[in-house]
Design a protein around this motif. Structure first.
Motif, PDB file in Angstrom:
ATOM      1  N   THR A  30       0.827  -1.214   0.000  1.00  0.00           N
ATOM      2  CA  THR A  30       0.000   0.000   0.000  1.00  0.00           C
ATOM      3  C   THR A  30       0.857   1.258   0.000  1.00  0.00           C
ATOM      4  O   THR A  30       0.631   2.184  -0.806  1.00  0.00           O
ATOM      5  CB  THR A  30      -0.941  -0.008   1.211  1.00  0.00           C
ATOM      6  OG1 THR A  30      -1.783  -1.163   1.148  1.00  0.00           O
ATOM      7  CG2 THR A  30      -1.791   1.251   1.247  1.00  0.00           C
ATOM      8  N   TYR A  34       1.061   3.838  -3.089  1.00  0.00           N
ATOM      9  CA  TYR A  34       0.488   5.164  -2.825  1.00  0.00           C
ATOM     10  C   TYR A  34       1.505   6.246  -3.174  1.00  0.00           C
ATOM     11  O   TYR A  34       1.182   7.268  -3.802  1.00  0.00           O
ATOM     12  CB  TYR A  34       0.071   5.256  -1.364  1.00  0.00           C
ATOM     13  CG  TYR A  34      -0.507   6.587  -0.961  1.00  0.00           C
ATOM     14  CD1 TYR A  34      -1.789   6.972  -1.360  1.00  0.00           C
ATOM     15  CD2 TYR A  34       0.236   7.480  -0.178  1.00  0.00           C
ATOM     16  CE1 TYR A  34      -2.329   8.189  -0.978  1.00  0.00           C
ATOM     17  CE2 TYR A  34      -0.284   8.707   0.197  1.00  0.00           C
ATOM     18  CZ  TYR A  34      -1.575   9.045  -0.195  1.00  0.00           C
ATOM     19  OH  TYR A  34      -2.100  10.262   0.173  1.00  0.00           O
ATOM     20  N   THR A  50      -8.156  13.426  -7.163  1.00  0.00           N
ATOM     21  CA  THR A  50      -7.335  12.219  -7.323  1.00  0.00           C
ATOM     22  C   THR A  50      -6.616  11.891  -6.023  1.00  0.00           C
ATOM     23  O   THR A  50      -6.513  10.731  -5.605  1.00  0.00           O
ATOM     24  CB  THR A  50      -6.325  12.418  -8.460  1.00  0.00           C
ATOM     25  OG1 THR A  50      -7.023  12.734  -9.660  1.00  0.00           O
ATOM     26  CG2 THR A  50      -5.495  11.166  -8.670  1.00  0.00           C
ATOM     27  N   LEU A  52      -7.639  12.675  -3.031  1.00  0.00           N
ATOM     28  CA  LEU A  52      -8.629  12.171  -2.088  1.00  0.00           C
ATOM     29  C   LEU A  52      -8.961  10.711  -2.365  1.00  0.00           C
ATOM     30  O   LEU A  52      -9.060   9.887  -1.442  1.00  0.00           O
ATOM     31  CB  LEU A  52      -9.891  13.034  -2.162  1.00  0.00           C
ATOM     32  CG  LEU A  52     -11.039  12.624  -1.219  1.00  0.00           C
ATOM     33  CD1 LEU A  52     -10.592  12.697   0.235  1.00  0.00           C
ATOM     34  CD2 LEU A  52     -12.254  13.521  -1.458  1.00  0.00           C
ATOM     35  N   ALA A  53      -9.110  10.367  -3.639  1.00  0.00           N
ATOM     36  CA  ALA A  53      -9.427   8.985  -3.999  1.00  0.00           C
ATOM     37  C   ALA A  53      -8.291   8.043  -3.630  1.00  0.00           C
ATOM     38  O   ALA A  53      -8.511   6.944  -3.088  1.00  0.00           O
ATOM     39  CB  ALA A  53      -9.731   8.898  -5.485  1.00  0.00           C
ATOM     40  N   THR A  55      -6.002   8.534  -1.335  1.00  0.00           N
ATOM     41  CA  THR A  55      -5.886   8.465   0.118  1.00  0.00           C
ATOM     42  C   THR A  55      -6.968   7.569   0.702  1.00  0.00           C
ATOM     43  O   THR A  55      -6.722   6.789   1.638  1.00  0.00           O
ATOM     44  CB  THR A  55      -5.971   9.873   0.728  1.00  0.00           C
ATOM     45  OG1 THR A  55      -4.960  10.704   0.143  1.00  0.00           O
ATOM     46  CG2 THR A  55      -5.786   9.817   2.226  1.00  0.00           C
ATOM     47  N   THR A  56      -8.207   7.676   0.171  1.00  0.00           N
ATOM     48  CA  THR A  56      -9.291   6.823   0.652  1.00  0.00           C
ATOM     49  C   THR A  56      -8.984   5.348   0.385  1.00  0.00           C
ATOM     50  O   THR A  56      -9.174   4.477   1.252  1.00  0.00           O
ATOM     51  CB  THR A  56     -10.612   7.204  -0.023  1.00  0.00           C
ATOM     52  OG1 THR A  56     -10.892   8.585   0.234  1.00  0.00           O
ATOM     53  CG2 THR A  56     -11.753   6.335   0.481  1.00  0.00           C
ATOM     54  N   GLY A  57      -8.502   5.059  -0.827  1.00  0.00           N
ATOM     55  CA  GLY A  57      -8.128   3.674  -1.151  1.00  0.00           C
ATOM     56  C   GLY A  57      -7.028   3.152  -0.247  1.00  0.00           C
ATOM     57  O   GLY A  57      -7.068   1.994   0.211  1.00  0.00           O
ATOM     58  N   ALA A  59      -6.363   4.213   2.786  1.00  0.00           N
ATOM     59  CA  ALA A  59      -6.914   4.042   4.129  1.00  0.00           C
ATOM     60  C   ALA A  59      -7.674   2.723   4.239  1.00  0.00           C
ATOM     61  O   ALA A  59      -7.565   1.993   5.240  1.00  0.00           O
ATOM     62  CB  ALA A  59      -7.815   5.219   4.476  1.00  0.00           C
ATOM     63  N   ILE A  60      -8.470   2.397   3.225  1.00  0.00           N
ATOM     64  CA  ILE A  60      -9.198   1.122   3.238  1.00  0.00           C
ATOM     65  C   ILE A  60      -8.222  -0.046   3.252  1.00  0.00           C
ATOM     66  O   ILE A  60      -8.402  -1.035   3.984  1.00  0.00           O
ATOM     67  CB  ILE A  60     -10.135   1.048   2.019  1.00  0.00           C
ATOM     68  CG1 ILE A  60     -11.231   2.109   2.129  1.00  0.00           C
ATOM     69  CG2 ILE A  60     -10.747  -0.348   1.899  1.00  0.00           C
ATOM     70  CD1 ILE A  60     -12.110   2.198   0.898  1.00  0.00           C
TER      71      ILE A  60
END
Length: 591
Positions: A30, A34, A50, A52-53, A55-57, A59-60
């Motif tokens: 990850t 990232y 982009t 935000l997307a 970072t969200t991925g 985090a998941i």
């Protein structure tokens, strides 16, 4: 029959741990991915959505990393618990059964199990699980840049070389330190068992000096192992840090020459750190790995020697007929047998007194009767079934045994009489005490049946311990009761109570075998046997043997106020008189 191994039956847990490790190590990617996307997409486009997307991925992915890592840690803990829960009963059963060679009969296997569990639940074990994934991380670095891949392979090869050197340098001193530590612990246990006599006879300093010699060896070689492993660990840390610096330095050159992007350079550095970490941790925990490996080897050896038999069919409860057929005992390392062709038969209600000189084999014979001493030839039969054919738990409920050295468990008198059986009925405990004629003695003690006996029965006198041990031998429905020198620590009152207990047991239909030299007890038994040089020199009715044994007393000046001991004659005299049923080989002597 397949030999048991340490990790038998743990395939499901181990497989689950490896599956969890797959997800954990995949999710380790990850951070580098990232970082790569940040440089390739966000920094190039300046797009906050982009970012935000991504970072969200990330985090998941980290949440799943956390979950799988927790699952793996718990599975590892369960593996350690399952190993201890499965191995400890099997090891204890093997130790108690006496089926192991003398070299394996100690409490060390239990410590080995604890050491193994500690290693399995340690970070070193997790590092070993992650070590194979280093190959994947190095392969990814090769994909990013073959040059950086070569640098990473060279560095990892250095780390692996340090690991091999660490193992080679620590193996021999580690084995020596472990052996010395075991001898040191054994010496301490011996000193604790004999602390009173050591103190009373002024040998404290001598015993400490003996212990210090062994402890110094353990300390010396233990320190040597620690120093060598510490040296390799420090070299590994320096190598890993230098390797990451080298990757970054080479990466910068490649970035300047437009052969690599900054994101790939940083991602390669992160992957290299992840690839090198398990190898470095394995080197740091090499001593724990060596101890665990030695523990597994010793446990596998113990399990290989332990007899693993299936459940036996229970036979009908015995009536108590005892027959010994050609019983022969030879100990390892000795050519001459301790017992040779012992043959006799006793019926329910018979009591046998065993006499003979020291070393004649009386205690060995007593232990053989209850299954504690294996026979190389012959059989001990109860109701025509060999003792080895009975289920140990079943026949054990019908055998009572009082050894020479009476050991009690930490607990109450009642618990010791019942052999620490939580399901024992209080009425059965009291009945056993009454059979052994110790009920009044127990009630006279502070606390009665609830009185604590202390460690090894230290709160009681030697005579009290012996009488509590006698009640333990009478607990339950005993068909065969074997007593080895039961009156060694008894006063005249206790000896009379013992004789009455033997008579009462025979009246109930039990067979009692008692090792003794006291005529007071021999007069109360139905049969007697003289053991000499491991053979029965004479066997028959106790009255006849007592008459033959006490005849020499009329020719010697004795103390009429004392109960004489029966002492066998010299072997040459016994040989002249023969070894038939009518021969005599006993001579009395004052006690």
């Amino acid at each position: 029959m397949k030999t048991k191994r340490v990790f038998d039956g743990q395939r499901g847990v181990i497989t689950s741990i490896f599956v969890a490790s797959i997800f954990v190590n995949l999710l380790v990617l990850t951070a580098p991915l990232y970082m790569l996307q940040l440089f390739a997409r966000v920094m190039a486009s300046g797009s906050l959505p982009t970012l935000l997307a991504l970072t969200t991925g990330a985090a998941i992915a980290l949440v799943f990393f956390f979950l799988f890592d927790v699952i793996r840690q718990r599975l590892v803990a369960r593996l350690g618990s399952r190993l201890e829960a499965r191995l400890s009963p099997a090891v204890l059963q093997a130790l108690i059964s006496g089926a192991l060679p003398a070299a394996l009969r100690s409490a060390e296997p239990i410590r080995d199990i604890q050491d193994l569990r500690g290693f399995v639940t340690s970070p070193v074990f997790i590092a070993l699980l992650d070590a194979p994934w280093s190959i994947l991380f190095i392969a990814l670095i090769f994909v990013f840049s073959p040059i950086l891949g070569l640098v990473a392979v060279a560095g990892l090869a250095v780390l692996l070389t340090l690991g091999v050197l660490s193992e080679m340098m620590a193996r021999k001193p580690g084995e020596t330190a472990e052996e010395a530590a075991r001898e040191t612990n054994a010496a301490v246990e011996e000193m604790m068992l004999n602390a009173e006599i050591i103190h009373a006879m002024g040998k404290t300093n001598a015993q400490i000096g003996r212990w210090r010699g062994r402890a110094f060896t353990a300390i010396l070689f233990g320190t040597l192992v620690t120093d060598r492993v510490a040296l390799m660990t420090s070299l590994a840390k320096a190598t890993r840090m230098g390797l990451q610096i080298a990757v970054l330095g080479v990466g910068v050159v490649l970035v300047i020459n437009n052969q690599l992007t900054p994101g790939l350079m940083i991602a390669s550095s992160i992957l290299l750190g992840r690839a090198a970490a398990p190898v470095e941790q394995s080197i740091a925990g090499w001593r724990a790995l060596l101890k665990a490996r030695s523990a597994v080897a010793r446990l596998n050896l113990l399990l290989a020697h332990a007899e693993t038999e299936g459940a036996r069919m229970e036979l009908p409860d015995p009536d108590g007929r005892l027959s010994v057929e050609g019983a022969t005992v030879v100990l390892p390392g000795r050519q001459d047998p301790l017992l040779m062709d012992i043959t006799l038969t006793l019926q329910p209600g018979h009591a046998l007194g065993l006499i003979g000189p020291s070393g004649a084999g009386k205690t060995t014979f007593a232990r053989a009767l209850v299954g504690l001493q294996p026979l190389v030839r012959g059989h001990v039969r109860i109701d025509d079934a060999a003792l080895t054919d009975w289920d140990p738990e079943q026949i054990g409920r019908h055998i009572g045994f009082l050894p020479q050295q009476v050991e009690l468990f930490r607990g109450t008198i009642a618990e010791n009489i019942a052999m620490m059986d939580p399901g024992a009925k209080p009425s059965d405990v009291v009945a056993a005490a009454k059979r052994a004629r110790v009920h009044e003695l127990i009630l006279a003690l502070p606390g009665g049946y609830n009185a604590e006996v202390g460690p090894r029965g230290s709160y009681l006198s030697a005579g009290q311990r012996q009488r509590i041990g006698l009640a333990r031998a009478f607990f339950g429905d005993r068909k065969l009761i074997v007593l080895d020198e039961p009156n060694a620590n008894l006063d005249p009152e206790g000896e009379e109570a013992l004789a009455s207990a033997i008579e009462a047991a025979c009246a109930r239909g039990a067979i009692v075998v008692v090792v003794t030299h006291r005529l007071n007890l021999l007069r109360r038994v139905s049969h007697a046997a003289l053991l000499q040089d491991g053979r029965i020199a004479r066997f028959g009715e106790a009255r006849q043997i007592i008459e033959a044994a006490t005849q020499p007393l009329s020719r010697h000046q004795g103390d009429p106020g004392q109960d004489p001991k029966v002492t066998p004659l010299a072997p040459r005299r016994a040989a002249r008189q023969g070894h038939g049923a009518d021969s005599t080989a006993a001579e009395g002597a004052p006690s």
